[in-house]
Design an enzyme around this catalytic site. Structure first.
Site, short mmCIF file in Angstrom:
data_model
loop_
_atom_site.label_atom_id
_atom_site.label_comp_id
_atom_site.label_asym_id
_atom_site.label_seq_id
_atom_site.Cartn_x
_atom_site.Cartn_y
_atom_site.Cartn_z
N ASP A 65 0.82 -1.23 0.00
CA ASP A 65 0.00 0.00 0.00
C ASP A 65 0.85 1.26 0.00
OD1 ASP A 65 0.61 -1.01 2.63
OD2 ASP A 65 -0.82 0.39 3.52
N HIS A 66 2.17 1.09 0.03
CA HIS A 66 3.05 2.28 0.00
C HIS A 66 3.92 2.38 -1.25
CE1 HIS A 66 2.10 3.50 4.17
NE2 HIS A 66 1.68 2.24 4.18
N HIS A 138 7.65 -0.67 12.85
CA HIS A 138 6.64 -1.36 12.06
C HIS A 138 7.04 -2.82 11.89
CE1 HIS A 138 3.11 -1.24 9.69
NE2 HIS A 138 3.65 -1.26 8.50
N ASP A 208 3.99 4.28 8.71
CA ASP A 208 3.21 3.26 9.44
C ASP A 208 4.01 2.92 10.68
OD1 ASP A 208 1.61 3.23 7.22
OD2 ASP A 208 1.66 1.05 6.94
N HIS A 266 -4.27 6.95 6.96
CA HIS A 266 -4.00 5.51 6.91
C HIS A 266 -5.11 4.74 7.61
CE1 HIS A 266 -1.69 1.68 7.26
NE2 HIS A 266 -1.09 2.11 6.16
#
Ligand SMILES: [Zn+2]
Ligand SMILES: [Zn+2]
Length: 299
Positions: A65-66, A138, A208, A266
């Protein structure tokens, strides 16, 4: 001028017309893309961001997702005949992944694509800005970034300057960002003996991360902080297990860091309505806003 435009504010799954993470930081005439989730190039077109002016791309970590939108964006830049170099900063594995995708597709880019491996404390200093990278907490290696405008002369750090025995006549030279070279040829990097001058605007992107108080030290006093809030606080345990944060936790970091303003994003795809995130965060840190797609937050 320092500002951030949100292109994607959702977490792993696109949902409710929200997209995976991407944002554009504008620092005077410079554009920086921060993360590039799937669909980023479509969002860039939708919000009329001038793609050709993006000179540096920062990828916080290698969760899809990044960065799943990166090879698409780079390929489009090539098809449009970009000539300017493109500088991409990310974890070490990013370069082979992208190069393999380009090679397998037989793509030959008309511009130079340069990769740099991120590490904690990495600083990019140019005439009018400074970008510092800091490690967050993370499931995999992940980095946040502080963007700082350098307008005012830098401040001499009196202790450091003594430590390196730099003579007084050189102070002014240092205030304007130059390195000091001793008679023996030893170079003392400017950042070692000075700090950004007051009046410099700053923006921090905390990527994140798990709720971790030490992040407050890395983003201390910034004008605008983006912190992730994947969940509401009733799911704090789940957030911790997955190395994410809640709205309460993001607001706590903002408060402890003494930032001027907080934006949160997010969001997990399990939430359709976002207002509860804002309400929860504002109880702890009133200057909180949702990071909404298409909105530009000026610092
Ligand atoms: Zn994510
Ligand atoms: Zn992630």
């Amino acid at each position: 001028m320092l500002a951030v435009t949100i292109l994607g504010n959702n977490s792993a799954l696109p949902a409710f017309d929200r997209h995976p993470t991407a944002q554009v930081v504008t620092l005077n005439e410079h554009l920086f893309l921060v993360d590039c989730g799937e669909g980023t190039q479509i969002q860039i077109a939708k919000y009329r961001i001038r793609r050709s002016r993006i000179q540096k791309i920062f990828i916080s970590h290698l969760h899809g997702d990044h960065y799943f939108g990166l090879v698409g964006l780079i390929t489009t830049m090539g098809l449009l005949g970009r000539e300017n170099d493109l500088h991409v900063y990310g974890p070490a594995e990013l370069e082979p992944i992208i190069q393999l995708q380009l090679k397998a597709g037989g793509n030959h880019l008309p511009f130079k694509l340069q990769f740099y491996t991120l590490h904690d404390g990495m600083t990019i200093t140019e005439d009018k800005f400074e970008i510092t990278c800091f490690k967050v907490f993370h499931r995999i290696e992940c980095y946040g970034f502080v963007f700082r405008e350098v307008r005012a002369p830098r401040r001499i750090n009196p202790d450091k300057i003594k430590l390196y025995s730099i003579p007084t006549p050189y102070y002014d030279w240092l205030r304007w960002g130059h390195d000091f070279v001793s008679e023996s040829g030893e170079v003392i990097a400017n950042e070692l003996v000075t700090e950004p001058g007051s009046g410099s605007k700053s923006y921090a992107y905390a990527a994140d991360t798990l709720f971790e108080r030490s992040i407050a030290c890395r983003v201390k006093g910034v004008d605008l902080l983006y912190h992730e809030t994947t969940y509401l606080h009733d799911l704090a345990e789940k957030a911790t297990k997955r190395f994410h944060s809640t709205a309460v936790q993001a607001a706590t970091i903002a408060k402890e860091a003494g930032v001027h303003r907080l934006i949160i994003g997010h969001f997990s795809s399990k939430y359709e309505k976002l207002d509860p995130f804002e309400e929860e965060a504002r109880e702890i840190f009133p200057s909180t806003d949702l990071a909404l797609e298409g909105v530009t937050y000026r610092v």
